[in-house]
Design an enzyme around this catalytic site. Structure first.
Site, PDB file in Angstrom:
ATOM      1  N   HIS A   1     -13.857  36.734  29.863  1.00  0.00           N
ATOM      2  CA  HIS A   1     -14.966  36.371  30.758  1.00  0.00           C
ATOM      3  C   HIS A   1     -14.550  36.225  32.212  1.00  0.00           C
ATOM      4  O   HIS A   1     -15.338  35.752  33.027  1.00  0.00           O
ATOM      5  CB  HIS A   1     -15.622  35.062  30.319  1.00  0.00           C
ATOM      6  CG  HIS A   1     -16.250  35.108  28.968  1.00  0.00           C
ATOM      7  ND1 HIS A   1     -17.588  35.355  28.768  1.00  0.00           N
ATOM      8  CD2 HIS A   1     -15.718  34.961  27.741  1.00  0.00           C
ATOM      9  CE1 HIS A   1     -17.850  35.335  27.481  1.00  0.00           C
ATOM     10  NE2 HIS A   1     -16.730  35.094  26.826  1.00  0.00           N
TER      11      HIS A   1
ATOM     12  N   LYS B   1     -26.296  27.780  39.626  1.00  0.00           N
ATOM     13  CA  LYS B   1     -25.127  28.202  38.856  1.00  0.00           C
ATOM     14  C   LYS B   1     -24.041  27.174  39.141  1.00  0.00           C
ATOM     15  O   LYS B   1     -24.232  26.319  40.005  1.00  0.00           O
ATOM     16  CB  LYS B   1     -24.647  29.590  39.298  1.00  0.00           C
ATOM     17  CG  LYS B   1     -24.555  29.723  40.838  1.00  0.00           C
ATOM     18  CD  LYS B   1     -24.187  31.114  41.297  1.00  0.00           C
ATOM     19  CE  LYS B   1     -25.311  32.121  41.217  1.00  0.00           C
ATOM     20  NZ  LYS B   1     -25.313  33.000  40.052  1.00  0.00           N
TER      21      LYS B   1
ATOM     22  N   THR C   1     -25.430  35.552  34.030  1.00  0.00           N
ATOM     23  CA  THR C   1     -26.550  35.645  33.099  1.00  0.00           C
ATOM     24  C   THR C   1     -27.790  35.002  33.719  1.00  0.00           C
ATOM     25  O   THR C   1     -28.910  35.342  33.347  1.00  0.00           O
ATOM     26  CB  THR C   1     -26.224  34.959  31.750  1.00  0.00           C
ATOM     27  OG1 THR C   1     -25.581  33.707  32.016  1.00  0.00           O
ATOM     28  CG2 THR C   1     -25.303  35.830  30.915  1.00  0.00           C
TER      29      THR C   1
ATOM     30  N   LYS D   1     -32.036  35.963  33.774  1.00  0.00           N
ATOM     31  CA  LYS D   1     -33.164  35.051  33.536  1.00  0.00           C
ATOM     32  C   LYS D   1     -34.202  35.183  34.648  1.00  0.00           C
ATOM     33  O   LYS D   1     -35.415  35.184  34.400  1.00  0.00           O
ATOM     34  CB  LYS D   1     -32.683  33.598  33.452  1.00  0.00           C
ATOM     35  CG  LYS D   1     -31.784  33.337  32.248  1.00  0.00           C
ATOM     36  CD  LYS D   1     -31.007  32.019  32.375  1.00  0.00           C
ATOM     37  CE  LYS D   1     -29.813  32.058  31.429  1.00  0.00           C
ATOM     38  NZ  LYS D   1     -28.802  31.029  31.731  1.00  0.00           N
TER      39      LYS D   1
HETATM   40  C1  26Q Z   1     -10.196  26.320  30.737  1.00  0.00           C
HETATM   41  C2  26Q Z   1      -9.080  25.481  30.610  1.00  0.00           C
HETATM   42  C3  26Q Z   1      -9.210  24.110  30.699  1.00  0.00           C
HETATM   43  C4  26Q Z   1     -10.463  23.566  30.909  1.00  0.00           C
HETATM   44  C5  26Q Z   1     -11.579  24.390  31.013  1.00  0.00           C
HETATM   45  C6  26Q Z   1     -11.439  25.768  30.937  1.00  0.00           C
HETATM   46  C7  26Q Z   1     -12.632  26.639  31.092  1.00  0.00           C
HETATM   47  C8  26Q Z   1     -13.882  26.235  30.635  1.00  0.00           C
HETATM   48  C9  26Q Z   1     -14.998  27.031  30.805  1.00  0.00           C
HETATM   49  C10 26Q Z   1     -12.545  27.883  31.685  1.00  0.00           C
HETATM   50  C11 26Q Z   1     -13.656  28.669  31.848  1.00  0.00           C
HETATM   51  C12 26Q Z   1     -14.895  28.256  31.404  1.00  0.00           C
HETATM   52  C13 26Q Z   1     -16.123  29.021  31.582  1.00  0.00           C
HETATM   53  C14 26Q Z   1     -16.193  30.223  32.091  1.00  0.00           C
HETATM   54  C15 26Q Z   1     -17.489  30.897  32.273  1.00  0.00           C
HETATM   55  O1  26Q Z   1     -18.540  30.324  32.079  1.00  0.00           O
HETATM   56  N1  26Q Z   1     -17.470  32.185  32.624  1.00  0.00           N
HETATM   57  C16 26Q Z   1     -18.702  32.928  32.790  1.00  0.00           C
HETATM   58  O2  26Q Z   1     -19.017  33.570  31.586  1.00  0.00           O
HETATM   59  C17 26Q Z   1     -20.293  34.165  31.627  1.00  0.00           C
HETATM   60  C18 26Q Z   1     -20.601  34.709  30.246  1.00  0.00           C
HETATM   61  O3  26Q Z   1     -19.839  35.841  30.003  1.00  0.00           O
HETATM   62  C19 26Q Z   1     -20.345  35.246  32.690  1.00  0.00           C
HETATM   63  O4  26Q Z   1     -21.666  35.720  32.774  1.00  0.00           O
HETATM   64  C20 26Q Z   1     -19.910  34.686  34.038  1.00  0.00           C
HETATM   65  O5  26Q Z   1     -19.803  35.730  34.963  1.00  0.00           O
HETATM   66  C21 26Q Z   1     -18.582  33.968  33.894  1.00  0.00           C
HETATM   67  O6  26Q Z   1     -18.251  33.331  35.117  1.00  0.00           O
END
Ligand code: 26Q
Length: 778
Positions: free
Chosen positions: A327, A514, A622, A626
């Site tokens: 992602h 966002k 996403t 929407k």
């Molecule tokens: C990692 C390590 C420690 C703590 C937290 C995390 C962590 C948590 C959540 C790292 C990343 C996330 C979330 C990432 C995210 O939401 N990415 C998004 O994913 C969507 C679905 O594919 C995409 O549409 C977005 O572009 C992308 O930013």
């Protein structure tokens, strides 16, 4: 009215609360309606027998409020409204019920859309995750600064979950054993035919209470084991897009990965014994980012140590079973665990990370890739374990989440891996469920569409294309515009109620919602508003169509710059509100605690959807989908799924600006934001507000830090790492062009309408079908 469901509601009120519809509290009503709906779901569902199942392993499921969506899918929404009405109750009372905010943003929300779509299409897919006690923090503002408090999402209970003690498993850490207790939520497909399962694991102590310690007067020690266990599922990490190498986070990941695998393996063995050669015929496991990737070495450990499978066979089974979704390409988000920390927490699993590293090196050597050339593939590299490398090596599929993102993975971010395993790389463009994001969130538009083309779009969003035939029908466009206006009125009322804002529904609604991140460039939006503000004051901008700029975003609590940006936008709002001359044309509102339920009110009300990330940084997005589905134009960059949105709806119906990926790639080494600043008085004027006393950051230095980050950079990033200055003028010009186009209301409405009519591709029904057909074979 006297159906089984209604009788169940009444009965449940009687049994659980000793009450009737007339005297029950909202919490009691919620409990009874939900439990009756769960019963109805399990009663009506078809059972899958003997088919292969897919498992979606995700550290986050951002489900939002469940009562309305479940009732909708069960076909019980109207019936429930009527039942409550008999006692004079409006179904809107359930708006007090908390969201299930067990996720940060896009990645968690995607997981929630996927399970809705799979159940609707009769695809056997179960979700596996963590039942956090506290979800994503609640946000409020104090003097324009973000503050956080805990999200205790179960204050109204959790009637949708069923605790299944009988399926409890033990997860072992070094020096610690904890119980993983599953809570199951029915995932109800539209029409109620298929009910899949979302299994969230809760951590509990094996021994809750140590009487020995208690008797010796050691109160703390008597409950130490309980506390140490429960902390594992206590709280969702509020970061998104940055990696945090904390012990607790690794424990969380291993906890739900191991528990989920044990669950599948137990079921598998009941059928096949210890012959694991059929495992991938029974299960496909999709890893939502690297967060559950530790399940690969855990799978090997269980098979080799407990089931006596050979190492090479076990790796082969892993490759057939697992698939990985990426992602992000941003280096700071790629998970890398320090070997020491990993060994401290899960030493037995570390052995299998070593084995994976060795196996891969042997495979590379056999292909003639050795020494230096092989180092870029090291799973353990400089005492860091690269989770994405495990994920690519030990699975059969690696996918990005929009075409441009998947292309970038192949050509740059993961190019060396693509060269090694080209056949493993594929794209699965994200999607959203139209049940929540249109049928529920915008019931007026939903009925309007159904009135024109029938309700087939609810399960086949491509049908919206049939709406195109009315795109020149004035009456249809007028009605469409009226619905938009109504949703703007409703949003304005809601914003007034919860945040105290006064927003004029006759303004253009320009919305950016966002997570707050530098790469998403909320600061660029803020700068453009200031440029318009000065433009109006100077007389440079005339005939500006009044616009309400609306923001919503949570910043990770430790993300100082993101918090500075929130404060800055709030300051801009204050400045403009206090200026009677400009506030006739502009308002700026930063809504608090943006979450799924707030999104359901915001998306239907937008005229303009802001999607302005630096090209090449937003994997997909996403939220953009929407807004499109609800009939807004996109003001955005050529990034993520924006590219495909424009491909579907036409560039002429959207507003695209700014540097493209290839362009940024070319200039990046010579990029000089200071020169842009010095050369352009408009840019200078806007940036200088950060340091010239126009705004007050309460003495924190936050605004100067933002200013410095753009012009001088910091040790970890070059100046203006996300190219705000490069894109600022093209952005302002495009925004003004869009604003001017709004003067021809009918032409503008038609653009919005055509976006809606061409959003069929962005249903998560399409996405999940592609996963099922092309990756899982279910
Ligand atoms: C990692 C390590 C420690 C703590 C937290 C995390 C962590 C948590 C959540 C790292 C990343 C996330 C979330 C990432 C995210 O939401 N990415 C998004 O994913 C969507 C679905 O594919 C995409 O549409 C977005 O572009 C992308 O930013």
């Amino acid at each position: 009215m006297n159906t089984t469901f209604q009788n169940d509601v009444i009965k449940c009120l009687e049994l659980d609360a000793g009450k009737t519809l007339e005297n029950a509290t909202t919490k009691e009503l919620y409990n009874a309606v939900s439990k009756a709906a769960v019963a109805q779901a399990y009663r009506g569902a078809d059972k899958f027998i003997g088919t292969k199942r897919a498992a979606y392993l995700s550290a986050e499921f951002l489900i939002g409020r469940m009562v309305y969506s479940n009732l909708l899918n069960l076909g019980l929404l109207e019936e429930t409204k009527e039942l409550l009405a008999t006692a004079g109750i409006d179904i809107n009372v359930f708006e007090d019920i908390e969201d299930d905010a067990l996720g940060n943003g896009g990645l968690g929300r995607l997981a929630a859309c996927f399970i809705d779509s799979a159940a609707t299409q009769n695809i056997p897919l179960d979700g596996y995750g963590i039942r956090y006690k506290y979800g994503l923090f609640k946000q409020y503002f104090e003097d324009g600064f973000q503050k956080e408090k805990a999200d205790d999402w179960q204050t109204y209970g959790d009637p949708w979950s069923i605790r299944r003690d009988e399926d409890t498993v033990i997860v072992k850490f070094s020096g610690q054993e904890v119980k993983a207790v599953p809570y199951d939520m029915p995932v109800i497909g539209y029409g109620g035919k298929t009910v899949n399962n979302l299994r969230l694991w809760q951590a509990e102590a094996v021994n809750e209470f140590d009487f020995d310690q208690f008797n010796r007067n050691n109160r703390a020690a008597s409950i130490a084991e309980k506390n140490d266990a429960e902390v594992i599922s206590s709280v969702l990490y509020p970061n998104d897009e940055t990696y945090e190498g904390k012990v607790l986070r690794l424990k969380q990941q291993y906890f739900f990965s191991s528990a989920s695998l044990q669950d599948m393996i137990r079921k598998y063995k009941a059928k096949h014994g210890s012959d694991f050669s059929q495992f991938s015929k029974e299960y496909a496991i999709q890893l939502n980012d690297t967060h559950p990737v530790v399940s690969i070495p855990e799978f090997l450990r269980i098979l080799v140590e407990e089931e006596k499978v050979g190492v090479k066979e076990a790796i082969g089974y892993a490759k057939e079973t697992f698939a990985y979704t990426n992602h992000t390409i941003m280096p700071e988000a790629l998970e890398k665990w320090s070997t020491n920390l990993f060994i401290d927490v899960i030493p037995e699993v570390y052995s299998y990370v070593l084995i994976l590293d060795k196996e891969l090196q042997e495979e590379l050597a056999a292909k003639g890739i050795k020494g230096e050339a092989a180092n870029i593939y090291r799973i353990i590299d400089n005492d860091l374990i690269h989770m994405a490398r495990i994920a690519i090596y030990a699975t059969h599929s690696t996918n990005g989440v929009a075409q441009i993102h998947s292309d970038i993975l192949k050509t740059t971010a993961l190019n060396e891996w693509y060269k090694l395993y080209p056949e493993r790389f594929n794209n699965k463009t994200n999607g959203i469920t139209q049940r929540r994001w249109l049928a529920l969130a915008n019931q007026e538009l939903a009925s309007f569409i159904t009135g024109k083309i029938g309700d087939g779009w609810i399960t086949d969003l491509y049908k919206l294309k049939e709406m195109e035939q009315f795109a020149d029908d004035i009456d249809v466009l007028n009605e469409f515009a009226e619905i938009k206006h109504k949703k703007k009125v409703e949003l304005a009322e809601y914003m007034h109620k919860v945040d105290g804002f006064t927003v004029n529904p006759d303004f253009i609604f320009d919305i950016q919602v966002k997570r707050l991140h530098e790469y998403k460039r909320q600061l660029l939006n803020a700068f453009s508003i200031l440029d318009i503000y000065f433009g109006i004051k100077e007389g440079r901008i005339k005939n500006f169509n009044p616009t309400a700029f609306i923001f919503g975003a949570k910043a990770a609590p430790g993300y100082y710059r993101a918090k500075g940006i929130i404060k800055f936008i709030n300051e801009i709002g204050k400045l403009i509100a206090a200026d009677p001359e400009v506030s006739k044309y502009i308002s700026v509102s930063f809504v608090s605690n943006y979450n799924v339920s707030y999104a359901e009110k915001l998306t239907p009300a937008a005229d303009i959807s802001e999607q302005i990330s630096t090209a090449g940084t937003e994997a997909s997005g996403t939220g953009n989908m929407k807004f499109m589905l609800n009939g807004a134009v996109t003001l955005g960059t050529f990034d993520g799924a924006n590219v495909e949105i424009v491909e579907q709806a036409g560039e002429e119906n959207n507003y695209i600006f700014g540097a493209r990926v290839e362009e940024i790639e070319k200039i990046k080494d010579s990029y000089n934001p200071k020169k842009i600043y010095n050369d352009n008085p408009r840019i200078r004027k806007v940036l200088d507000t950060l340091v010239d006393g126009t705004f007050n950051d309460g003495g924190t230095g936050m605004f100067r830090d933002l200013y410095e980050s753009l012009l001088n950079g910091a040790h970890w990033h070059r100046a203006d790492h996300y190219y705000l200055l490069l894109d600022l003028i093209p952005y302002c010009e495009t925004k003004l062009r869009c604003n001017a186009d709004y003067s021809d209301r009918q032409a503008f409405t038609k653009k919005c309408y055509l976006n809606m009519a061409n959003s069929g591709k962005f249903s998560s029904d399409r996405t999940i079908r592609e996963y099922a057909d092309e990756i899982w074979g279910v």
